[in-house]
Design a protein around this motif. Structure first.
Motif, PDB file in Angstrom:
ATOM      1  N   UNK A   1      -0.951   3.927  14.161  1.00 31.78           N
ATOM      2  CA  UNK A   1      -0.036   4.512  13.080  1.00 31.78           C
ATOM      3  C   UNK A   1      -0.154   5.869  12.105  1.00 31.78           C
ATOM      4  N   UNK A   2       0.417   6.696  12.347  1.00 28.39           N
ATOM      5  CA  UNK A   2       0.107   7.817  11.598  1.00 28.39           C
ATOM      6  C   UNK A   2       0.644   7.697   9.875  1.00 28.39           C
ATOM      7  N   UNK A   3       0.046   7.727   9.115  1.00 24.94           N
ATOM      8  CA  UNK A   3       0.768   7.101   7.868  1.00 24.94           C
ATOM      9  C   UNK A   3       1.441   8.046   6.858  1.00 24.94           C
ATOM     10  N   UNK A   4       1.845   9.009   6.319  1.00 23.92           N
ATOM     11  CA  UNK A   4       2.130  10.088   6.124  1.00 23.92           C
ATOM     12  C   UNK A   4       2.573  10.018   4.609  1.00 23.92           C
ATOM     13  N   UNK A   5       2.359  11.073   3.045  1.00 23.60           N
ATOM     14  CA  UNK A   5       3.288  10.738   2.046  1.00 23.60           C
ATOM     15  C   UNK A   5       4.047  10.330   1.729  1.00 23.60           C
ATOM     16  N   UNK A   6       4.012   9.522   0.982  1.00 23.89           N
ATOM     17  CA  UNK A   6       5.240   8.382   0.556  1.00 23.89           C
ATOM     18  C   UNK A   6       5.440   7.353   1.552  1.00 23.89           C
ATOM     19  N   UNK A   7       4.704   7.511   2.881  1.00 27.68           N
ATOM     20  CA  UNK A   7       4.702   5.857   3.492  1.00 27.68           C
ATOM     21  C   UNK A   7       4.771   4.587   2.376  1.00 27.68           C
ATOM     22  N   UNK A   8       4.637   3.309   2.732  1.00 29.56           N
ATOM     23  CA  UNK A   8       4.663   2.242   2.138  1.00 29.56           C
ATOM     24  C   UNK A   8       4.498   1.455   2.819  1.00 29.56           C
ATOM     25  N   UNK A   9       3.432   0.499   2.970  1.00 29.08           N
ATOM     26  CA  UNK A   9       3.468  -0.654   4.038  1.00 29.08           C
ATOM     27  C   UNK A   9       2.570  -1.810   3.234  1.00 29.08           C
TER      28      UNK A   9
ATOM     29  N   UNK B   1       0.786  -1.056  -0.058  1.00 32.38           N
ATOM     30  CA  UNK B   1       0.195  -0.019  -0.120  1.00 32.38           C
ATOM     31  C   UNK B   1       1.068   1.446  -0.205  1.00 32.38           C
ATOM     32  N   UNK B   2       0.407   2.483  -0.931  1.00 30.40           N
ATOM     33  CA  UNK B   2       1.277   3.713  -1.239  1.00 30.40           C
ATOM     34  C   UNK B   2       0.238   4.453  -0.835  1.00 30.40           C
ATOM     35  N   UNK B   3       1.223   5.737   0.074  1.00 34.09           N
ATOM     36  CA  UNK B   3       0.148   6.580   0.636  1.00 34.09           C
ATOM     37  C   UNK B   3       0.439   8.171   0.822  1.00 34.09           C
ATOM     38  N   UNK B   4      -0.759   8.350  -0.208  1.00 31.10           N
ATOM     39  CA  UNK B   4      -0.322   9.866  -0.754  1.00 31.10           C
ATOM     40  C   UNK B   4      -1.226  11.195  -0.877  1.00 31.10           C
ATOM     41  N   UNK B   5      -0.452  12.624  -0.315  1.00 30.13           N
ATOM     42  CA  UNK B   5      -1.064  13.398  -0.106  1.00 30.13           C
ATOM     43  C   UNK B   5      -0.950  13.280   1.696  1.00 30.13           C
ATOM     44  N   UNK B   6      -2.621  13.866   2.545  1.00 32.83           N
ATOM     45  CA  UNK B   6      -3.135  14.441   3.215  1.00 32.83           C
ATOM     46  C   UNK B   6      -2.318  12.830   4.293  1.00 32.83           C
ATOM     47  N   UNK B   7      -2.149  13.346   5.370  1.00 31.95           N
ATOM     48  CA  UNK B   7      -1.556  12.255   6.303  1.00 31.95           C
ATOM     49  C   UNK B   7      -2.845  11.344   6.608  1.00 31.95           C
ATOM     50  N   UNK B   8      -2.955  10.379   7.542  1.00 34.96           N
ATOM     51  CA  UNK B   8      -3.597   9.388   8.478  1.00 34.96           C
ATOM     52  C   UNK B   8      -3.694   8.802   9.207  1.00 34.96           C
ATOM     53  N   UNK B   9      -4.570   8.206  10.110  1.00 31.00           N
ATOM     54  CA  UNK B   9      -4.164   7.840  11.207  1.00 31.00           C
ATOM     55  C   UNK B   9      -4.817   6.058  10.749  1.00 31.00           C
ATOM     56  N   UNK B  10      -3.281   5.278  10.104  1.00 30.05           N
ATOM     57  CA  UNK B  10      -3.989   4.046  10.294  1.00 30.05           C
ATOM     58  C   UNK B  10      -4.331   3.125  11.641  1.00 30.05           C
ATOM     59  N   UNK B  11      -5.543   1.952  11.550  1.00 31.07           N
ATOM     60  CA  UNK B  11      -5.747   1.200  12.917  1.00 31.07           C
ATOM     61  C   UNK B  11      -5.624  -0.136  12.539  1.00 31.07           C
ATOM     62  N   UNK B  12      -4.495  -0.911  12.667  1.00 32.84           N
ATOM     63  CA  UNK B  12      -4.501  -1.964  12.947  1.00 32.84           C
ATOM     64  C   UNK B  12      -4.277  -3.384  14.245  1.00 32.84           C
TER      65      UNK B  12
END
Ligand code: MD3
Ligand code: FE
Length: 192
Positions: A147-155, A124-135
Protein backbone atom coordinates in the motif's frame (compact mmCIF):
# COMPACT_ATOMS: atom_id res chain seq x y z
CA UNK A 1 -11.61 8.64 3.23
CA UNK A 2 -11.36 5.34 5.04
CA UNK A 3 -9.92 2.22 3.52
CA UNK A 4 -9.98 -1.15 5.26
CA UNK A 5 -6.56 -2.86 5.06
CA UNK A 6 -7.53 -5.98 6.98
CA UNK A 7 -9.72 -6.82 9.96
CA UNK A 8 -9.18 -4.10 12.61
CA UNK A 9 -6.70 -2.21 10.40
CA UNK A 10 -7.57 0.85 8.38
CA UNK A 11 -6.10 3.81 6.55
CA UNK A 12 -7.56 7.24 7.06
CA UNK A 13 -6.37 8.76 3.80
CA UNK A 14 -5.06 12.33 4.15
CA UNK A 15 -6.57 12.54 7.64
CA UNK A 16 -3.58 14.52 8.96
CA UNK A 17 -3.02 16.75 5.97
CA UNK A 18 -4.40 19.92 7.55
CA UNK A 19 -2.50 19.19 10.77
CA UNK A 20 0.77 18.33 9.07
CA UNK A 21 2.52 21.61 9.84
CA UNK A 22 2.03 21.56 13.58
CA UNK A 23 2.63 17.81 13.76
CA UNK A 24 5.93 18.34 11.94
CA UNK A 25 6.88 21.17 14.30
CA UNK A 26 6.50 18.72 17.18
CA UNK A 27 8.85 16.29 15.46
CA UNK A 28 11.45 19.06 15.02
CA UNK A 29 10.99 20.16 18.64
CA UNK A 30 11.49 16.64 20.00
CA UNK A 31 14.48 16.12 17.69
CA UNK A 32 16.07 19.33 18.98
CA UNK A 33 16.04 17.83 22.48
CA UNK A 34 16.75 14.23 21.49
CA UNK A 35 18.42 14.06 18.07
CA UNK A 36 17.45 11.34 15.61
CA UNK A 37 19.73 8.36 15.93
CA UNK A 38 20.35 5.19 13.98
CA UNK A 39 19.95 2.19 16.26
CA UNK A 40 22.04 -0.90 16.02
CA UNK A 41 19.95 -4.06 15.66
CA UNK A 42 20.57 -7.07 17.93
CA UNK A 43 22.38 -8.59 14.94
CA UNK A 44 24.82 -5.66 14.86
CA UNK A 45 23.47 -3.75 11.84
CA UNK A 46 22.95 0.02 11.79
CA UNK A 47 19.34 0.77 10.93
CA UNK A 48 18.80 3.00 7.89
CA UNK A 49 15.81 4.63 9.62
CA UNK A 50 16.70 7.28 12.22
CA UNK A 51 14.51 7.43 15.35
CA UNK A 52 13.61 9.58 18.31
CA UNK A 53 10.60 9.59 20.57
CA UNK A 54 8.66 11.43 23.22
CA UNK A 55 6.68 10.01 26.10
CA UNK A 56 7.58 6.59 27.41
CA UNK A 57 9.92 4.27 25.59
CA UNK A 58 7.38 2.87 23.20
CA UNK A 59 8.74 -0.61 23.47
CA UNK A 60 12.02 0.36 21.88
CA UNK A 61 14.56 0.05 24.68
CA UNK A 62 17.27 2.69 24.92
CA UNK A 63 20.87 1.61 24.79
CA UNK A 64 22.03 4.97 26.15
CA UNK A 65 20.51 7.34 28.70
CA UNK A 66 18.53 10.11 26.97
CA UNK A 67 16.78 13.33 27.92
CA UNK A 68 13.18 12.51 28.82
CA UNK A 69 10.64 14.43 26.72
CA UNK A 70 6.95 14.21 27.60
CA UNK A 71 4.17 13.48 25.09
CA UNK A 72 2.53 16.84 24.27
CA UNK A 73 -1.20 16.94 25.08
CA UNK A 74 -2.18 18.07 21.58
CA UNK A 75 -0.33 15.13 20.00
CA UNK A 76 -2.05 12.77 22.38
CA UNK A 77 -5.46 14.28 21.59
CA UNK A 78 -4.80 13.98 17.87
CA UNK A 79 -3.98 10.27 18.20
CA UNK A 80 -7.03 9.57 20.38
CA UNK A 81 -9.29 11.30 17.84
CA UNK A 82 -7.77 9.38 14.91
CA UNK A 83 -8.19 6.06 16.74
CA UNK A 84 -11.83 6.94 17.50
CA UNK A 85 -12.43 7.65 13.80
CA UNK A 86 -11.14 4.19 12.98
CA UNK A 87 -13.46 2.59 15.54
CA UNK A 88 -11.05 2.23 18.45
CA UNK A 89 -12.45 4.00 21.49
CA UNK A 90 -10.51 4.24 24.74
CA UNK A 91 -7.04 4.60 23.22
CA UNK A 92 -4.55 5.67 25.91
CA UNK A 93 -1.35 6.64 24.06
CA UNK A 94 1.65 7.39 26.26
CA UNK A 95 4.38 7.30 23.63
CA UNK A 96 5.17 8.71 20.19
CA UNK A 97 7.99 7.11 18.21
CA UNK A 98 9.26 9.32 15.39
CA UNK A 99 10.97 7.67 12.41
CA UNK A 100 12.93 9.55 9.73
CA UNK A 101 13.51 7.95 6.34
CA UNK A 102 16.17 9.33 4.00
CA UNK A 103 16.11 8.05 0.40
CA UNK A 104 16.97 4.35 0.49
CA UNK A 105 15.91 3.89 4.12
CA UNK A 106 13.67 0.92 4.80
CA UNK A 107 12.15 -0.93 7.69
CA UNK A 108 12.46 -4.71 7.54
CA UNK A 109 9.38 -6.83 8.13
CA UNK A 110 8.67 -7.02 11.87
CA UNK A 111 5.89 -7.27 14.45
CA UNK A 112 5.15 -4.59 17.08
CA UNK A 113 4.87 -6.78 20.13
CA UNK A 114 6.88 -5.07 22.84
CA UNK A 115 3.98 -3.00 24.21
CA UNK A 116 2.54 -4.32 27.45
CA UNK A 117 -1.15 -4.17 26.49
CA UNK A 118 -1.72 -5.59 23.02
CA UNK A 119 -5.42 -4.75 23.25
CA UNK A 120 -4.47 -1.12 22.65
CA UNK A 121 -4.19 -0.12 18.97
CA UNK A 122 -1.36 1.81 17.28
CA UNK A 123 -1.88 5.01 15.31
CA UNK A 124 0.66 5.94 12.63
CA UNK A 125 0.96 9.24 10.76
CA UNK A 126 2.96 9.55 7.52
CA UNK A 127 4.47 12.92 6.56
CA UNK A 128 6.52 14.03 3.58
CA UNK A 129 7.80 11.66 0.90
CA UNK A 130 5.58 8.68 0.05
CA UNK A 131 6.58 5.09 0.85
CA UNK A 132 5.37 1.62 0.02
CA UNK A 133 4.06 -0.02 3.14
CA UNK A 134 4.06 -3.81 3.22
CA UNK A 135 1.85 -5.79 5.48
CA UNK A 136 1.51 -9.49 5.84
CA UNK A 137 0.03 -12.06 8.15
CA UNK A 138 1.13 -13.52 11.43
CA UNK A 139 4.14 -15.38 10.12
CA UNK A 140 7.09 -13.74 8.40
CA UNK A 141 6.64 -15.92 5.32
CA UNK A 142 2.96 -14.97 4.77
CA UNK A 143 2.05 -13.15 1.56
CA UNK A 144 2.44 -9.35 1.60
CA UNK A 145 0.00 -6.66 0.55
CA UNK A 146 1.58 -3.40 -0.62
CA UNK A 147 0.00 0.00 0.00
CA UNK A 148 1.37 3.44 -0.85
CA UNK A 149 1.39 5.72 2.20
CA UNK A 150 1.41 9.41 1.35
CA UNK A 151 1.70 12.71 3.17
CA UNK A 152 -1.07 13.00 5.75
CA UNK A 153 -2.15 9.36 5.65
CA UNK A 154 -2.99 7.84 9.02
CA UNK A 155 -3.01 4.10 9.66
CA UNK A 156 -4.75 2.67 12.71
CA UNK A 157 -4.41 -1.00 13.57
CA UNK A 158 -5.25 -3.14 16.55
CA UNK A 159 -7.42 -6.07 17.54
CA UNK A 160 -7.02 -8.97 15.15
CA UNK A 161 -4.35 -7.13 13.11
CA UNK A 162 -2.22 -5.98 16.02
CA UNK A 163 0.47 -8.61 15.49
CA UNK A 164 0.65 -8.59 11.71
CA UNK A 165 4.11 -8.44 10.16
CA UNK A 166 4.76 -5.13 8.42
CA UNK A 167 7.56 -3.05 6.97
CA UNK A 168 8.49 -0.15 4.71
CA UNK A 169 10.16 -0.61 1.30
CA UNK A 170 13.18 1.61 0.50
CA UNK A 171 12.04 5.23 0.18
CA UNK A 172 12.65 6.82 -3.24
CA UNK A 173 14.45 10.17 -3.47
CA UNK A 174 12.19 13.18 -3.82
CA UNK A 175 11.28 16.56 -2.40
CA UNK A 176 8.36 17.52 -0.24
CA UNK A 177 7.64 21.20 0.61
CA UNK A 178 7.21 20.47 4.33
CA UNK A 179 9.81 17.78 5.00
CA UNK A 180 12.35 18.27 2.21
CA UNK A 181 14.09 15.06 1.20
CA UNK A 182 12.67 12.87 3.95
CA UNK A 183 9.70 10.78 4.95
CA UNK A 184 8.68 10.98 8.61
CA UNK A 185 6.39 8.64 10.48
CA UNK A 186 4.95 9.07 13.95
CA UNK A 187 3.58 6.02 15.78
CA UNK A 188 1.45 6.53 18.86
CA UNK A 189 1.28 3.63 21.27
CA UNK A 190 0.31 2.68 24.75
CA UNK A 191 3.69 1.36 25.77
CA UNK A 192 2.61 0.94 29.39
C1 MD3 B 1 1.17 -2.93 11.43
N1 MD3 B 1 6.72 2.06 11.43
O1 MD3 B 1 7.78 2.11 13.92
S1 MD3 B 1 3.72 2.20 10.82
C2 MD3 B 1 7.29 1.05 13.56
O2 MD3 B 1 6.04 3.90 8.63
C3 MD3 B 1 6.74 0.95 12.17
O3 MD3 B 1 7.62 4.06 10.07
C4 MD3 B 1 6.35 2.08 10.06
O4 MD3 B 1 6.35 -0.09 11.76
C5 MD3 B 1 6.68 3.45 9.55
O5 MD3 B 1 7.18 0.05 14.26
C6 MD3 B 1 4.99 1.64 9.74
C7 MD3 B 1 2.30 1.82 9.91
C8 MD3 B 1 1.56 0.53 9.98
C9 MD3 B 1 0.47 0.50 9.17
C10 MD3 B 1 -0.35 -0.61 9.11
C11 MD3 B 1 -0.13 -1.75 9.85
C12 MD3 B 1 1.82 -0.61 10.74
C13 MD3 B 1 0.96 -1.77 10.69
C14 MD3 B 1 -1.00 -2.88 9.73
C15 MD3 B 1 -0.77 -3.99 10.47
C16 MD3 B 1 0.31 -4.03 11.33
FE1 FE C 1 6.13 -1.49 13.36
Amino acid sequence: WQEVLAEDAMILRRYARDDAQWLFRHIMQVASLRPFQHRITPGGFRMSVAMTHCGSRGGYPESMPVTPVSLPAELKQFAVRAAGNAGFSGFLPDSCLMNRYAPGSKLTLHQDKDEKDLRQPIVSVSLGLPAVFQFGGFERSDALTRVLLEHGDVVVWGGRSRLRFHGIAPVKPGFHPLTGGYRYNMTFRCAG
